[in-house]
Write a protein that holds these residues in place. Structure first.
Motif, short mmCIF file in Angstrom:
data_model
loop_
_atom_site.label_atom_id
_atom_site.label_comp_id
_atom_site.label_asym_id
_atom_site.label_seq_id
_atom_site.Cartn_x
_atom_site.Cartn_y
_atom_site.Cartn_z
N GLN A 1 -7.76 -0.22 6.01
CA GLN A 1 -7.46 -0.15 4.65
C GLN A 1 -7.73 1.26 4.19
OE1 GLN A 1 -9.99 -3.14 2.90
NE2 GLN A 1 -8.85 -4.72 3.76
N CYS B 1 -3.93 6.15 4.99
CA CYS B 1 -3.33 5.27 5.69
C CYS B 1 -1.74 5.29 5.02
CB CYS B 1 -3.57 4.00 6.12
SG CYS B 1 -2.44 2.98 7.20
N ARG C 1 -1.37 -4.95 6.26
CA ARG C 1 -1.67 -3.86 6.74
C ARG C 1 -2.18 -3.94 8.21
NH1 ARG C 1 -5.77 -5.78 2.69
NH2 ARG C 1 -7.26 -6.90 3.69
N ARG D 1 0.96 3.78 6.19
CA ARG D 1 1.27 2.54 6.81
C ARG D 1 2.64 2.81 7.53
NH1 ARG D 1 -2.89 0.67 4.55
NH2 ARG D 1 -2.96 -1.22 3.44
N ASN E 1 -3.99 0.62 -1.13
CA ASN E 1 -4.41 0.32 0.11
C ASN E 1 -5.28 -0.84 0.38
OD1 ASN E 1 -2.27 1.87 1.18
ND2 ASN E 1 -3.62 3.20 2.42
N GLY F 1 0.71 -1.15 -0.03
CA GLY F 1 -0.02 -0.01 0.03
C GLY F 1 0.88 1.25 -0.05
N TYR G 1 2.37 2.41 10.93
CA TYR G 1 2.09 1.87 12.02
C TYR G 1 2.28 2.19 13.22
CZ TYR G 1 2.49 -1.28 7.85
OH TYR G 1 2.14 -2.04 6.63
N SER H 1 -3.44 -4.34 -0.76
CA SER H 1 -2.01 -4.74 -0.22
C SER H 1 -2.43 -5.62 0.93
CB SER H 1 -1.21 -3.34 0.28
OG SER H 1 -1.84 -3.10 1.44
#
Length: 196
Positions: free
Chosen positions: A173, A177, A143, A179, A137, A20, A181, A140
């Protein structure tokens, strides 16, 4: 049209399919610079995760700007001799190291000022590459995932998110985002929000 551009595009496209918008969260130098400026702003202001937040309606409306910029760029690529937005690109202004014009200094100044006020503003509102990568996104496999059984909806993940999305309410999703984390790191409930 240089071969190196094709290689870079291929690597970014492959990472988008697998991860993503992870390029935005982990590789993009503008993203890293914005994260550093947001951290500096938090220290200076003594505020929480994001010292300045736009009203939700303004945030949602501005997120469409990057799509307009992308459309303008694609149209200009077909019709114009020179890219009309190139002098206004912060990436070009910052990383070409030709800081001789007033326009370049203006672009850098505006970018830094906005990044100090609104976390990841370039990524959220203006980046045409981010607009393209956001389409991946949902595809992928890697996620953030929220467990409905373990999550207590404390909101910690939404507060820490640099692009101001809520993984619980908006879905992990979400196209915005990047990613990074940070949501998974902030979650204190074991197994409630994981990266898989």
């Amino acid at each position: 049209l240089a071969p190196s551009n094709g290689v870079v595009f291929g690597v970014v496209a492959l990472s988008a399919v697998l991860l993503g918008r992870a390029f935005c969260g982990w590789v993009c130098p503008l993203g890293a610079l914005q994260d550093w400026l947001a951290s500096l702003s938090r220290r200076l202001m003594g505020a929480g995760p994001s010292p300045w937040r736009l009203p939700r309606w303004a945030d949602r409306a501005l997120r469409w700007a990057k799509w307009l910029i992308l459309g303008w760029m694609l149209w200009a690529s077909v019709t114009a001799v020179a890219p009309p937005l190139a002098p206004l690109c912060p990436f070009r202004s910052l990383f070409e190291f030709r800081w001789t014009s007033l326009l370049t200094w203006g672009v850098i100044g505006v970018f830094v000022a906005v990044a100090l006020m609104i976390e990841r503003a370039w990524c959220r509102y203006f980046c045409p590459l981010g607009a393209i990568l956001s389409l991946f996104n949902r595809l992928s496999p890697l996620r953030p995932r929220v467990s409905a059984e373990r999550c207590v909806a404390c909101g910690r993940c939404a507060i820490i998110c640099p692009v101001e999305i809520d993984p619980v309410a908006d879905g992990a999703q979400h196209p915005e985002c990047v990613r990074c984390y940070a949501c998974a790191d902030a979650c204190k409930r074991d197994g409630a929000l994981t990266v898989r």
